[in-house]
Design a protein around this motif. Structure first.
Motif, short mmCIF file in Angstrom:
data_model
loop_
_atom_site.label_atom_id
_atom_site.label_comp_id
_atom_site.label_asym_id
_atom_site.label_seq_id
_atom_site.Cartn_x
_atom_site.Cartn_y
_atom_site.Cartn_z
N ILE A 77 0.86 -1.20 0.00
CA ILE A 77 0.00 0.00 0.00
C ILE A 77 0.89 1.24 0.00
N GLN A 79 2.26 4.74 0.95
CA GLN A 79 2.32 5.29 2.31
C GLN A 79 2.04 6.81 2.35
N ASN A 83 -4.23 5.47 0.65
CA ASN A 83 -4.84 4.15 0.87
C ASN A 83 -4.92 3.30 -0.39
N LEU A 127 4.75 -2.83 9.25
CA LEU A 127 3.74 -3.75 8.70
C LEU A 127 2.67 -3.03 7.89
N ALA A 128 2.52 -1.72 8.17
CA ALA A 128 1.45 -0.96 7.49
C ALA A 128 1.66 -0.88 5.99
N VAL A 129 2.85 -1.21 5.52
CA VAL A 129 3.11 -1.13 4.08
C VAL A 129 2.46 -2.30 3.34
N LEU A 130 2.16 -3.37 4.08
CA LEU A 130 1.52 -4.52 3.43
C LEU A 130 0.03 -4.24 3.24
N ALA A 131 -0.49 -4.59 2.07
CA ALA A 131 -1.90 -4.32 1.78
C ALA A 131 -2.83 -5.25 2.55
N ALA A 132 -2.30 -6.36 3.01
CA ALA A 132 -3.10 -7.28 3.83
C ALA A 132 -2.22 -7.76 4.98
N PRO A 133 -2.79 -7.92 6.17
CA PRO A 133 -1.95 -8.35 7.29
C PRO A 133 -1.40 -9.76 7.05
N ASP B 250 -12.19 0.85 0.47
CA ASP B 250 -11.82 1.96 1.34
C ASP B 250 -12.78 1.96 2.54
N VAL B 389 0.46 -2.02 17.07
CA VAL B 389 1.12 -2.12 15.76
C VAL B 389 0.15 -1.61 14.69
N LYS B 390 0.66 -0.69 13.86
CA LYS B 390 -0.19 -0.18 12.77
C LYS B 390 -0.13 -1.14 11.60
N ILE B 391 -1.28 -1.53 11.11
CA ILE B 391 -1.31 -2.38 9.91
C ILE B 391 -2.32 -1.81 8.92
N SER B 392 -2.26 -2.30 7.71
CA SER B 392 -3.24 -1.87 6.70
C SER B 392 -4.06 -3.09 6.28
N VAL B 393 -5.31 -2.84 6.03
CA VAL B 393 -6.16 -3.92 5.49
C VAL B 393 -6.76 -3.38 4.19
N GLY B 394 -6.24 -3.83 3.09
CA GLY B 394 -6.66 -3.28 1.80
C GLY B 394 -7.33 -4.30 0.91
N ALA B 395 -7.34 -3.96 -0.37
CA ALA B 395 -8.08 -4.78 -1.35
C ALA B 395 -7.69 -6.26 -1.36
N PRO B 396 -6.38 -6.63 -1.26
CA PRO B 396 -6.07 -8.07 -1.32
C PRO B 396 -6.78 -8.87 -0.22
N TYR B 397 -6.88 -8.28 0.99
CA TYR B 397 -7.57 -8.98 2.08
C TYR B 397 -9.06 -9.15 1.73
#
Lengths: 195, 690
Positions: A77, A79, A83, A127-133, B250, B389-397
């Motif tokens: 994702i 940064q 988003n 970890l926030a750079v990954l689009a999915a955890p 989003d 911990v900051k994580i992102s949950v985007g389109a792949p998830y």
């Protein structure tokens, strides 16, 4: 440059034993006879293959790189706060996307595997750079929970359906006064019928 | 105008509280006059909120930059329709817009139902006014749109009017933005009405399905608006954001989807309550969930708790919403628990292979989808709260989780309507499904085979895409067969042609056939989704005269042009598009720089066709080379998403129409009249004999 044709490869590989010099003939190796013409074809074939290999690899590497780049950037994702996935950030003056993309290209050129590049990205950006955890540790719950809820719900629906279908409630007791009234009416009508 | 608007808002606040109190007291003390007074207070509150909204609109159109809201969301050069749409582009205006729509809905509820449903009205009014009171509280104290700009002077605070405003966010300067937020809000706010009647039914211990009958049309209209709103949001994202897609998972997009999913589940499960008296508690839970998810969506869009390209307002109204949602949930849960004895099911499930069980599974899948979206949306917050911990949950998830759930839903979309109430025999199931299954499988197989020969079908090798093609065509075939069977029977009984018979069939049971049309739209929507697997893109730096290929298309950059108006400066690329050797069109993707807000945007150019879209983005000039950066996308089947949405709305409109009662056939009527006259003659003869 053309690749060796299938016909040529077939010819080169279809050597058969020389019946006249099976045991000690020239060019015989483990009972297979190489005539000089076929040896020439074989040599030419090997040479052509060897010569075309770098061309094939050169022709394919940008494609491979492009696919690998797309594969990796789709998992990241941008940064800058937009988003968007890294492949899709449309901002030209984005402070983040060009840096991340350059890093992927650099690591691909260095011959790193996809996962190694992703690990390097996480090490640099968190970890926030990954689009999915990643599906490990606490983050595993992100992946498991929706399906766990679906399964639990499915079990609940099946139990409800089973209870509704097979465990029937007893029929409600009828009102005795009403029953008595109907009974009298039936008797009266039967009597009228007999008369 | 600002004083009038401010005063109207201030007056509306105690009046809404009075309406709420009077409605409750009128009911408890059995005083009809008090109840009547509460209805009039509702109308007065509504009128005041409408006046306040009109004042803000007039101030926007008059460029009254003394108002802080207008100074930061509009400017003189803004076109008139965007000045109007600035009403909902910021925090304060959009919350006033919420109140305005709720006021209009509440007035309509009172005017339409005060005579016919007197017993349910007081509690319904109280609920609606409680929600209105909350939003008026925000309008007056947390986000007042009539706040004036002030400047400190030696003489004290003076009202200040800047010469021009900061302008509307450029991303919002798109025609879809003029209608997308109103549609979405009409949907969000509209679910307050069925929620209010549900609470009223609980409070009054009203047995039966009265509240469902009253709110059925409200719910359908609201659901229709929400569907339009969600799809227009996607259309806006596609045309404005310039990333080549229409749904990026989003947080704000997800927030609008949540109540749509529970609302859809509610629309299905109320049928079980209407027809069989089942699922009464469940329906209450669903409408509660839908209403609170609407409030949650508003909170998510407005609070800035999650970062999003769709969140155009950030402020400290979060705690207000948190208190309101918590209080509302606790109150609703307590009321529901205390009334459980009134909500017992009247019937039981007769068979696992029945319409009832299909509704159970449909509800399960819709709610699982809702949970998955909610869980994914909130997981970054949960992760940060639990582990820091900051994580992102985007389109792949979301794509990984939601595609299997979507496929399950598509199966039920096709299979559910063909199951009979109470029980379905295996033979009828096979008879109904055999042909559609074969049709779907044949088309999926064809797509798979074509994927080896045609670039367009390449994505059809993806198992999910293949499965979706199979199921979407299965659904289309089942629905087409349903119409065909019904129309055939009608044709046998009358002299109607196929179109006439189909129309007559739909008119006789608008709800059923409207539902089928909606399912047809859903299948088309899924065909559009398959296009995601088939799309391709390429980004390239170009000089005028350069060209590049993407699939069968060739793009030639002819040059760059400059344009300017009062609102923005534009730089646009002139690109000729060829398909093979055939010239198709010239496209003009733009890069704009808005003067007032000092923000750049990309304006994509889209060549839209049924089979695929050519989507061009001019991202700007590369800093190092000075060349134009062009990003081209070939997006197959996207139009089917919008067509599917249109068909869904059409189906909703059909389902809203009252069904026509079937007229007895002419010969039957003649026989009936003959029989009646014969009976009359016999009766007369008997009387004469006596």
């Amino acid at each position: 440059m053309r690749l060796p044709s299938r016909r040529m490869v077939t010819l080169a590989l279809s050597f058969r034993a020389c019946p006249e010099s099976r045991s000690a003939g020239r060019g015989t190796k483990r009972g297979i006879c190489f005539s000089s013409a076929r040896l020439a074809v074989l040599t030419l074939g090997v040479w052509l293959l060897a010569a075309s290999l770098p061309v094939i690899l050169l022709a394919q590497s940008p494609q491979v790189d492009k696919e690998a780049f797309r594969r990796i950037s789709d998992k990241l994702i941008c940064q800058c706060g937009c988003n968007y996935g890294l492949s899709h950030c449309p901002h030209l003056q984005c402070p983040s996307a060009p840096v991340l993309r350059a890093s992927i290209h650099r690591n691909l050129a260095a011959g790193l595997a996809d996962q190694e590049i992703l690990d390097a990205m996480v090490a640099d950006n968190g970890l926030a750079v990954l689009a999915a955890p990643p599906a490990e540790g606490f983050n595993l719950t992100a992946w498991v929970m929706p399906f766990a809820v679906l399964l639990l719900g499915l079990m609940a629906v099946l139990i409800i359906a089973f209870v509704w279908r097979f465990v029937r409630r007893p029929a409600p007791a009828a009102d005795p006064a009403l029953l008595d009234r109907y009974r009298k009416r039936i008797e009266r009508e039967m009597k009228n019928l007999e008369e | 105008m600002d004083s009038l608007g401010s005063f109207a808002l201030l007056l509306a606040l105690p009046l809404s509280l009075y309406a709420l109190t009077a409605a409750l007291l009128g009911q408890w003390k059995r005083k009809p006059l008090l109840a009547q007074s509460s209805e009039r207070a509702v109308l007065a509150t509504g009128g005041l909120v409408l006046v306040a909204t009109a004042c803000l609109v007039i101030s926007l159109l008059q460029d009254d930059f003394r108002l802080a809201y207008i100074a930061s969301h509009s400017n003189q050069a803004l076109p008139l329709y965007f000045k109007f749409s600035a009403l909902w582009s910021g925090q304060e205006g959009s919350l006033l817009w919420w109140s305005c729509i709720l006021a209009a809905y509440t007035m309509a509820v009172v005017l339409l139902n005060r005579r016919s449903h007197q017993h349910l009205m007081p509690y319904a009014i109280a609920t609606l006014m409680a929600v209105q009171f909350f939003f008026l509280l925000l309008n007056n104290f947390a986000a007042n749109p009539f706040r004036l700009l002030g400047v400190e002077t030696p003489a004290g605070m003076q009202v200040f009017s800047p010469p021009d405003g900061g302008g509307l966010n450029p991303l919002l300067q798109h025609p879809a933005m003029v209608i997308h937020p109103p549609m979405l809000y009409l949907g969000f706010v509209g679910f307050t009405v069925p929620f209010a009647f549900a609470l009223s039914a609980l409070a009054t211990r009203a047995r039966g399905e009265k509240w469902i009958h009253i709110t059925r049309r409200w719910t359908m209209v609201t659901w229709g608006f929400l569907t339009i709103g969600v799809l227009l949001g996607g259309r806006w994202a596609y045309a404005v954001l310039g990333w080549g897609g229409y749904w990026g998972w989003d947080p704000v997009e997800n927030a609008s989807l949540l109540p749509w999913l529970t609302g859809t589940a509610f629309l299905h499960s109320v049928m079980m309550q209407e027809k069989r008296g089942m699922m009464k508690v469940w329906n209450m839970l669903l409408i509660f969930a839908t209403f609170f998810l609407c409030i949650f969506a508003t909170f998510l869009t407005r609070s800035g708790v999650l970062s999003s390209v769709h969140a155009f307002a950030q402020s400290a109204i979060g705690p207000y919403f948190a208190v309101f949602i918590t209080f509302g949930l606790v109150f609703s849960a307590i009321l529901l628990l205390r009334r459980l004895d009134f909500l017992k099911s009247e019937n039981q499930l007769d068979s696992l292979l029945s319409r009832e069980s299909s509704f159970l599974f449909n509800n399960l899948i819709l709610l699982a989808a809702c949970f998955a979206v909610l869980w994914g949306t909130l997981f970054p917050l949960i992760s940060e709260a639990v582990r820091g911990v900051k994580i992102s949950v985007g389109a792949p998830y979301f794509n990984t989780v939601m595609i299997p759930i979507g496929i399950l839903l598509l199966i039920l979309t096709g299979a559910g309507p063909l199951l009979a109430w109470r029980r379905t025999s295996l033979e009828s199931l096979l008879r109904n499904f055999a042909l559609p299954l074969l049709f779907g499988a044949a088309l999926a197989l064809l797509s798979f085979v074509l994927s080896f020969f045609l670039d367009f079908f390449q994505g059809a090798r993806n198992p999910y895409a293949l499965m979706t093609i199979f199921l979407a065509f299965f659904v289309l075939a089942t629905i087409a067969m349903e119409f065909f069977r019904g129309a055939r029977v009608l044709r046998q009984k009358s002299r109607l042609g196929w179109p006439g018979a189909t129309l007559e069939l739909t008119r006789r049971n608008t709800r059923r056939y409207g539902g089928y049309v909606i399912h047809f739209g859903v299948a088309l929507l899924f065909i559009g989704f398959v296009g995601n697997a088939l799309s391709t893109d390429r980004q390239i730096e170009m000089r005028p005269g350069d060209e590049f290929n993407l699939r069968d298309y060739r793009f030639v950059l002819r040059g760059l042009e400059e344009a300017e108006n009062d609102n923005y400066i534009a730089s646009r690329a002139k690109i000729d598009v060829y398909h093979g050797e055939n010239f198709l069109t010239t496209m003009y993707p733009e890069r704009r720089f808005y003067k007032a807000s000092q923000q750049p945007t990309t304006e994509v150019d889209i060549r839209s066709r049924l089979q695929e879209d050519v989507y061009l983005v001019f991202a700007g000039l590369a800093e190092d080379s000075g060349r134009a950066v062009i990003h081209a996308y070939i997006n197959p089947l996207v139009n089917w998403v919008w067509i599917g949405g249109f068909v869904m709305v059409l189906g909703t409109l059909i389902a809203l129409l009252p069904s026509k009662a079937p007229r007895p056939a002419k010969p039957l009527r003649r026989n009936l009249s003959r029989a009646q006259s014969r009976e009359k003659r016999v009766k007369e003869r008997d009387e004469i004999t006596v």
